[in-house]
Scaffold this active site. Sequence first.
Site, PDB file in Angstrom:
ATOM      1  N   CYS A   1       0.872  -1.202   0.091  1.00 18.13           N
ATOM      2  CA  CYS A   1       0.074  -0.071  -0.017  1.00 18.13           C
ATOM      3  C   CYS A   1       0.883   1.205   0.140  1.00 18.13           C
ATOM      4  O   CYS A   1       1.758   1.536   0.860  1.00 18.13           O
ATOM      5  CB  CYS A   1      -1.067  -0.260   1.398  1.00 18.13           C
ATOM      6  SG  CYS A   1      -1.689   1.719   1.681  1.00 18.13           S
TER       7      CYS A   1
ATOM      8  N   CYS B   1       0.552   3.353   3.187  1.00 16.19           N
ATOM      9  CA  CYS B   1       1.552   2.766   4.249  1.00 16.19           C
ATOM     10  C   CYS B   1       3.094   2.958   4.196  1.00 16.19           C
ATOM     11  O   CYS B   1       3.673   3.426   4.990  1.00 16.19           O
ATOM     12  CB  CYS B   1       1.481   1.066   4.310  1.00 16.19           C
ATOM     13  SG  CYS B   1      -0.268   0.816   4.698  1.00 16.19           S
TER      14      CYS B   1
END
Length: 455
Positions: free
Chosen positions: A375, A378
């Site tokens: 991600c 992230c």
Amino acid sequence: MAFAVTSSSTAISGSSFSRSGPSSDPKALQICSFRLSDLSHVSQRRHSIKSLKAESHTRNASLVPRASTLVTPEVEEKEEDVEDFEQLAKKLEEASPLEIMDKALQKFGSNIAIAFSGAEDVALIEYARLTGRPFRVFSLDTGRLNPETYRLFDAVEKQYGIRIEYTFPDAVEVQALVRNKGLFSFYEDGHQECCRVRKVRPLRRALKGLKAWITGQRKDQSPGTRSEIPIVQVDPVFEGLDGGVGSLVKWNPLANVEGVDVWNFLRTMDVPVNALHAQGYVSIGCEPCTRPVLPGQHEREGRWWWEDAKAKECGLHKGNIKKEDDTTADLAPAIVHDIFESNDVVALTRGGIENLLKLGNRKEPWLVVLYAPWCPFCQAMEASYVELAEKLAVKGVKVAKFRADGDQKEFAKQELQLGSFPTILLFPKSAPRAIKYPSEHRDVDSLMSFVNLLR
Ligand code: SF4
């Protein structure tokens, strides 16, 4: 993206307008295979929106003598009966967007319209203007667009002297959806249902009034789902005026153009653009489902970010998505390295985080990020989270990570309040429930305040 078209009976009939085009001289900027300076004269051209029943869709040669010879050397003015759109797509593979636009307008006249979403696909309108042919523009008003998008619609109407043909969702369907599920159900159970009501059905209805439409889709927009966009194709999803399979043709003049070139074109031609672009938005759709992207991120990551990349097409262009059996290579997340690698960040197992959930009185507070290593959001917070972990270690606060994608995703959604990645939870020393960090500001200071106030 939001598109719509009115049925043929609602077209603006016989109206005409003149355009007071931008005064900027594009000088000698090279766009594709022609020089824009050669086209500057066409801003003086007059356009007229024909009745949908209008027969003539040829350009007024006396108004566009140079564009017709310089820009469309291979496009003949006589009507062609080209039924094989696969062949035509191949033929146009090296053509410039202007040539493609010209061909589309010449071929379909008042039975074709440009789908305008209120983002950088405004380039299509500029290309249409440059052809000197009459053209139609349509858009979907989903009821959830940003104020900046409505302002752009207005600016475009004024700049080009046109009326955008809007289509709205069915009021009864919207009412039922919102009364049953609330205004933001898409965050809970995915965007498809809302998109179906607010976008896909209105678009379907609208396209039934056309024989062809023009979209701003580009191959570089969405890895996996848009990588095989032809210049022109029989629409694989929607039906047109005559009904049935094959009754609608879809043109994608920007298919082979890169985003950066579209932006160079817009800037050079002094075309009005959505004010959201200056705030970091690239791909723009409905307000609740669009957000800015980080530097280096792919533009589609700003859309429906809480869902898997594979599910990101709203239905308008689903025909681009290849069948499951040949998509694996394109759509499966690449093998990625783990993130938040630090001695100060504890990697929790499923058992570990279940224990944290069970404990009412903990020896120390815990801060846990639910993450997926692939991600980008992230990844973007990795450095600040590691720095935070170092600072909190001396304050007796445990900092941890729990990988919550794949098999753990359902559990994390049910038990750990996972909505999108990353989700950050604070397990205070004495509170039974974890507290979810509510902000997207994931810098060290913001997270530190959150921990200090609640630990
Ligand atoms: Fe609904 Fe979001 Fe789709 Fe717009 S983009 S129709 S708000 S789910």
